[in-house]
Design an enzyme around this catalytic site. Sequence first.
Site: not given
Length: 837
Positions: A231, A334
């Site tokens: 993804e 992230h």
Amino acid sequence: MEGDTTVRRIKPFGTQQYVAQDNNGAQDRCENNGYNGEPKRKPEVNLYLLREGLAASLVSVFILVLWALVHLSLQQLVIGKPTGEFNAVRARQHLEQITSAGPRPVGSQENEVLTVGYLLKQIEDIQVETAAGPHQLSIDIQRPTGTFSIDFLGGFTSFYDHITNIAVRLEPKGGAQHLMLANCHFDTVANSPGASDDAVSCAVMLEVLHSLANQSTPLNHGVIFLFNGAEENVLQASHGFITQHPWAKQVRAFINLEAAGVGGKEVVFQTGPENPWLVQAYVHAAKHPFASVVGQEVFQSGVIPSDTDFRIFRDFGNIPGIDLAFIENGFIYHTKYDTANRILTDSIQRAGDNILAVLKYLAMSEKLADSSEYRHGNMVFFDLLGVIVVAYPARVGTILNYMVATATFLYLAKKASMPGHGGGRYVRDLACATGVALLSWFVTLLSVLIVALLVTLLGRSMFWYNHFYASVCLYGAAATGKMILIHTLAKNLYYGGVRLVELGDLYFDVSLLLWCCSLVWLTQHGLCSAYAPMLMVAFPLATRLLLAKEFKHRGASAKYCVLYLLGLALPYVHFMFLIWVVFEIFTPIMGRSGTEIPPEVVLASLVTLATIFLSSFFHTTRTFHNLQGEVESRDSGLWINSFDYTGMQHITPHIPEINETVRTRCREDRPFCGYPWFLPVKFLSRKNWYLPAPEVSPSSPVEFSLLSKEETSWGTIKMTFSVKGPSHMSLYLMPHRGASLSTWSFGDGTPRFDLSGEYFIFYSHGLDAPTWTFWFEIQPPADPDPSGPEGIVSVAISSHYFFGKDQRTARLEEMLHRFPTWAFPSSWVSTYDMYRY
């Protein structure tokens, strides 16, 4: 204003009195008739006004109480006791096992072997455990290869080869014709363990699979659990499944589990397209609802630079769905700090309860079998402090909105039609007061933006990043102060002879008028978010009308003020909740939105609007080849691009050699300025630094070759290439002036998304992928540009080593250790090779 002409004495809770006269300015008249005694007067009506300080205190307490309610609702992750159907403790064990592998980029052993092996082991255990039950469970490992173009980050083309999907099909033992799809992804960006994005969702899905498979009552329909392994490579694995897997043709709807933060509550921020029955299913089944159509319309507007697998299922699969994401604490999204210990077990419990309940409801629903019958129409939906969800069809919302707008205009029209000169005077006063309000908004926004500009020029941009409320104190105080100043000046200079009660009444009508105009505008543009101004019109108007008798007889007394604020509580608390969501999402984004968007301007504007509403780092080697295929230049260095608006100003004191003297300049004659961009985001970060460093020597260097070059009968030049390299590569094509790409082997064959004369192709592969072969045709220029580069096209290939021994070099490691602990440099080794043809 009231319509009677009775003389009133305005008496506040204190010693000051406001004595008013009638419309003619005369005192009360006496009836003498030969009687010399005390004149007979009309009965007086005493209207009370709270002192300004007391009124301000009351409003402040009201705002603080509502803000406390918002925070309390956010902390309450699980409402009531868990039913026991979903085991959050077991789901946490899955989460810890998945993240223990560390970062899991596509193509790495951690992603393709370790994580895939763990997931398969757990799924096979469930298969064995439930073999005697009413369901059957099928497992398929898919390794798709494909290509597509996507209008994201300016638009680019994506190519993937042998990436990984684990598809699990749960259905009654007699089989199922119609399927629900639940999707998560287990891959991560480089350098992050990805606990929230998206390991926790896969852990939740494993436990939901376990629970559904163990049910004694068979499901009416089947459920596919898709654990996708690519993804983060911009939605490649979901595309591979929905366009190539044989099960995909039976999928009628989907639920996508994502993250834009770490833990907290998962919010429904996208649904559809259309298919209102999906929202109704969520409203009916979710144990701990949290949903907002405002979030949906903001996200789909493109304001937030992000996308999810929802888009792939919707655009390439033509199926409707529900998109959920964790949004709290996006500061560590992230990064290396996205670890399992930062996600509360209660957060896993609420997500599991919701997903299990909604999936079970949909898998038993008759509507899933023929969802096209219930397709048309959108839904207005929003929750109230996470307790209940309000949802109704958009067409009903349109009728309701126009009814509220009509009632408002009738209310104002009644005042404007007062007999005599009263109506005309009211219209003039209303127009003037509206102008004052709009002027105060404009001057306030302009003043706060000037403050934001000064903060930026002083080098203090993003001073609030660690302490968000510092921005509220600065920009919020500046906005509030400026608005108060303008209204105070207007009151003293223009409204000096107007009673305070009438002035308050007039500005209530102004607020009503402005909110009503925004309601009508949003409704006419078909936006479901129009429900928000509808609430801000309907509740104040209804409260005002219900309290009209109290106000007429006693004025703005303490009782009236308390009742009035209670009437405003619901729309205000909901608006505060929306404001929290906006800041929770956008504040962290400001830290990674590049060097071209001034964060002070964005945040100052958001704070001002809220006030008004409420009153990467790389080590790279570059090689440039000329038209004859000879190396014309070669260098190696540490290429730094900052996604922090402040650039390197806070890093330079720690690493002095990173300074303005090593700022790069874009070479317009080289594809993407001559640097190895991983994604086409150079428009977000134009500030880059390049430090000379020893050449990198990856153990598996890129093998790039031109296989053939031939002229076609229709006048184009067809070039075919082969590339062998790491799991992540970027291809850049730059036709020279006058030349143009006519077709290629990517996507549907039509070159898409010309980014200022350049094309970006994103490539990734899993394990055991063959050599990447591609071709394109280019139309030569009729008149070559003698001042431009040689040939007709520049082709560059960039490699990215996200994992393994090639990810770091000694020089890169040394530089990373010098960064301050509060900085998160995402780093890897890259190469960039350019060729002219």
